[in-house]
Scaffold this motif. Structure first.
Motif, PDB file in Angstrom:
ATOM      1  N   GLN A  72      56.873 -74.839  17.333  1.00 36.59           N
ATOM      2  CA  GLN A  72      55.986 -74.223  16.287  1.00 36.59           C
ATOM      3  C   GLN A  72      54.750 -73.831  16.695  1.00 36.59           C
ATOM      4  OE1 GLN A  72      54.834 -76.959  12.851  1.00 36.59           O
ATOM      5  NE2 GLN A  72      55.763 -75.642  11.414  1.00 36.59           N
ATOM      6  N   GLU A  73      54.542 -72.640  16.740  1.00 37.28           N
ATOM      7  CA  GLU A  73      53.274 -72.037  17.480  1.00 37.28           C
ATOM      8  C   GLU A  73      52.246 -71.533  16.421  1.00 37.28           C
ATOM      9  OE1 GLU A  73      54.470 -69.068  20.331  1.00 37.28           O
ATOM     10  OE2 GLU A  73      55.346 -70.561  21.782  1.00 37.28           O
ATOM     11  N   TYR A  74      51.094 -71.552  16.547  1.00 33.06           N
ATOM     12  CA  TYR A  74      50.029 -70.972  15.606  1.00 33.06           C
ATOM     13  C   TYR A  74      48.748 -71.017  16.565  1.00 33.06           C
ATOM     14  CZ  TYR A  74      48.328 -75.931  15.762  1.00 33.06           C
ATOM     15  OH  TYR A  74      47.511 -77.299  16.353  1.00 33.06           O
ATOM     16  N   GLU A  75      47.911 -70.190  15.920  1.00 33.49           N
ATOM     17  CA  GLU A  75      46.639 -69.609  17.172  1.00 33.49           C
ATOM     18  C   GLU A  75      45.399 -70.308  16.227  1.00 33.49           C
ATOM     19  OE1 GLU A  75      46.131 -65.623  17.629  1.00 33.49           O
ATOM     20  OE2 GLU A  75      48.084 -65.232  18.505  1.00 33.49           O
ATOM     21  N   VAL A  76      44.574 -70.531  17.255  1.00 33.13           N
ATOM     22  CA  VAL A  76      43.290 -71.163  16.845  1.00 33.13           C
ATOM     23  C   VAL A  76      42.148 -70.411  17.924  1.00 33.13           C
ATOM     24  CG1 VAL A  76      41.739 -73.177  16.778  1.00 33.13           C
ATOM     25  CG2 VAL A  76      44.109 -73.244  16.175  1.00 33.13           C
ATOM     26  N   ASN A  77      41.280 -69.707  17.384  1.00 34.61           N
ATOM     27  CA  ASN A  77      40.096 -69.063  18.139  1.00 34.61           C
ATOM     28  C   ASN A  77      40.936 -68.458  19.408  1.00 34.61           C
ATOM     29  OD1 ASN A  77      38.266 -70.232  16.502  1.00 34.61           O
ATOM     30  ND2 ASN A  77      38.257 -72.010  17.863  1.00 34.61           N
ATOM     31  N   GLY A  78      41.991 -67.557  19.117  1.00 36.44           N
ATOM     32  CA  GLY A  78      42.393 -66.683  20.089  1.00 36.44           C
ATOM     33  C   GLY A  78      43.455 -67.281  21.095  1.00 36.44           C
ATOM     34  N   GLN A  79      43.574 -68.552  20.856  1.00 36.35           N
ATOM     35  CA  GLN A  79      44.494 -69.444  21.735  1.00 36.35           C
ATOM     36  C   GLN A  79      45.794 -69.931  21.113  1.00 36.35           C
ATOM     37  OE1 GLN A  79      44.140 -69.875  24.975  1.00 36.35           O
ATOM     38  NE2 GLN A  79      42.190 -69.598  25.453  1.00 36.35           N
ATOM     39  N   THR A  80      46.904 -70.023  21.574  1.00 37.49           N
ATOM     40  CA  THR A  80      48.004 -70.305  20.944  1.00 37.49           C
ATOM     41  C   THR A  80      48.416 -71.998  21.495  1.00 37.49           C
ATOM     42  OG1 THR A  80      49.136 -68.210  21.298  1.00 37.49           O
ATOM     43  CG2 THR A  80      50.649 -69.984  21.005  1.00 37.49           C
ATOM     44  N   TYR A  81      48.749 -72.939  20.353  1.00 34.95           N
ATOM     45  CA  TYR A  81      49.011 -73.972  20.717  1.00 34.95           C
ATOM     46  C   TYR A  81      50.255 -74.339  19.894  1.00 34.95           C
ATOM     47  CZ  TYR A  81      44.010 -74.441  21.700  1.00 34.95           C
ATOM     48  OH  TYR A  81      42.671 -74.309  22.269  1.00 34.95           O
ATOM     49  N   LYS A  82      50.627 -75.293  20.333  1.00 31.46           N
ATOM     50  CA  LYS A  82      52.234 -75.770  20.066  1.00 31.46           C
ATOM     51  C   LYS A  82      52.561 -76.964  19.479  1.00 31.46           C
ATOM     52  CE  LYS A  82      53.629 -72.641  23.728  1.00 31.46           C
ATOM     53  NZ  LYS A  82      54.480 -72.519  25.028  1.00 31.46           N
ATOM     54  N   ASN A  83      53.355 -77.114  18.225  1.00 28.18           N
ATOM     55  CA  ASN A  83      54.213 -78.243  17.948  1.00 28.18           C
ATOM     56  C   ASN A  83      55.427 -78.178  18.613  1.00 28.18           C
ATOM     57  OD1 ASN A  83      51.731 -79.156  16.169  1.00 28.18           O
ATOM     58  ND2 ASN A  83      52.854 -78.403  14.488  1.00 28.18           N
ATOM     59  N   VAL A  84      56.192 -79.587  18.854  1.00 30.92           N
ATOM     60  CA  VAL A  84      57.385 -79.613  19.641  1.00 30.92           C
ATOM     61  C   VAL A  84      58.204 -80.249  18.737  1.00 30.92           C
ATOM     62  CG1 VAL A  84      58.769 -79.868  21.463  1.00 30.92           C
ATOM     63  CG2 VAL A  84      56.149 -79.821  21.998  1.00 30.92           C
TER      64      VAL A  84
END
Length: 305
Positions: A72-84
Motif C-alpha cells: 500500500q504505497e503513499y507519498e510524503v514530501n515527494g518520497q514513496t513509503y509502503k505498508n506491506v
C-alpha cells in the motif's frame, strides 16, 4: 515393539510434530531479527532505500505463506513509503488487523522498537498458513510510525485505517504489536506512568501487557480474555483513559481515531526498556524465548476468535 505400541509411538510423534508446527521457531526469530537490524543503513524515514529493502524482505516472507500480498504505497514530501499487507482467510468478510511498524527512530537498530513486532508478524504468517479461520486476518507492516510523523496523517497506520473506513470494510478489531521482546526478572525493572500502579502490577518487567482504553469494544475484551486464558506467557491487562501517557503510543491510536476496536500488545516500552530510542536497542538485549511465547499467544488467540 508390538503393533499397538508402534501405533501409539507414531501417534505421539505425530502429535508432537503438530504441536511444534504451531509454535514459534526461535531460530527463525533470530534470523529475521538479524536481517532487520544488522543493516547497512538504519530504518529511518530519511533512508528510503533501506525502508524499501526492509519492505521487500517482509513482502518476500509474507509471499511464502499468505493468500494475498501487496504494497500500500503513499507519498510524503515527494518520497514513496509502503505498508506491506498480507491476508489469510480471504473468503471471510469480517477481518482482524494485526499490525507492527518497521521504521526506527534515529540512528539505531531498533531491535525491540520495533523489529520485534515485525518479526511477530513474520512468524504469525508462517503459523497461519493453512489454518481454518473464523475471520479474515490481515497482517500489516506499517511505515512512518516514528517521529516526526507520529500523530500525523502520514503514519502508515493512519493511511491503512483510513482506507478501511473509506472502503466501508467490516473490521472486527485491531492488534498493534509494539515492542514485544524485552523482559527483566530483577526487582524495580518495571516503572509506570503512575507510581501507585506498581502496587497492582508489581515492579518486575517479566510480563507482556494488553493495553486498551476504557470502552475499547467487544473485540478487545474477547481478545484479552482469550489471550490470558491461554497462559502462553505471564500477562497483565491494563485499561485507562486515552489521555494517560503511553496508552496510545503506537499504531492502534489511528484505529481508535476511526472508531475501530483496537489494543496494543507490548512489553511497556520505555517504562521497562531503557534502551528505547537509543543505540543500545539491539537484538542481543532481547529475550527470544519469551518473545516466542508472546507470538504463540497471539496465534493461539487469533485462531480461536
Amino acid at each position: 515393539m508390538n503393533p499397538l505400541k508402534k501405533i501409539a509411538f507414531l501417534l505421539l510423534l505425530l502429535n508432537n510434530f503438530c504441536f511444534a508446527s504451531n509454535n514459534s521457531d526461535t531460530t527463525l526469530i533470530k534470523s529475521h531479527l538479524t536481517v532487520l537490524t544488522k543493516t547497512h543503513k538504519f530504518r529511518t524515514y530519511q533512508n528510503v532505500d533501506q525502508l524499501n529493502e526492509t519492505a521487500n524482505y517482509i513482502k518476500g516472507i509474507f509471499e511464502k505463506y499468505a493468500d494475498s500480498v501487496y504494497f500500500q504505497e503513499y507519498e510524503v514530501n515527494g518520497q514513496t513509503y509502503k505498508n506491506v499487507i498480507c491476508s489469510f482467510g480471504t473468503a471471510h468478510k469480517k477481518r482482524i488487523i494485526v499490525g507492527a511498524h518497521y521504521d526506527s527512530c534515529g540512528d539505531q537498530e531498533g531491535a525491540d522498537d520495533n523489529a520485534s513486532g515485525v518479526v511477530g508478524l513474520l512468524e504469525l504468517a508462517r503459523l497461519l498458513k493453512g489454518q481454518k479461520l473464523n475471520q479474515r486476518i490481515d497482517l500489516v507492516a506499517f511505515s512512518l510510525e516514528e517521529p516526526p510523523f507520529f500523530r500525523t496523517v502520514f503514519m502508515g497506520s493512519y493511511i491503512h485505517a483510513k482506507s478501511l473506513m473509506d472502503s466501508k470494510t467490516e473490521v472486527y478489531g485491531m492488534i498493534s504489536l509494539e515492542m514485544i521482546g524485552y523482559f527483566k526478572d530483577e526487582k524495580k525493572s518495571q516503572s509506570y506512568p503512575l507510581g501507585l500502579l506498581s502496587l497492582i502490577y508489581g515492579n518486575k518487567g517479566n510480563y507482556i501487557t494488553l493495553v486498551k482504553k476504557f470502552g475499547a469494544g467487544q473485540f478487545t475484551r474477547k481478545f484479552c480474555r482469550t489471550f490470558k486464558s491461554a497462559k502462553a506467557i505471564k500477562t497483565k491487562k491494563f485499561a485507562g483513559p486515552p489521555a494517560l501517557p503511553g496508552i496510545d503510543f503506537s499504531d492502534h491510536l489511528n484505529y481508535w481515531n476511526f472508531g475501530f476496536s483496537a489494543l496494543m500488545l507490548t512489553d511497556t516500552s520505555f517504562f521497562r526498556n531503557k534502551n528505547y530510542h537509543k543505540s543500545t536497542d539491539t537484538m542481543e538485549t532481547l529475550d527470544i524465548a519469551r518473545m516466542a511465547k508472546v507470538i504463540n499467544g497471539v496465534f493461539g488467540t487469533l485462531i480461536k476468535l
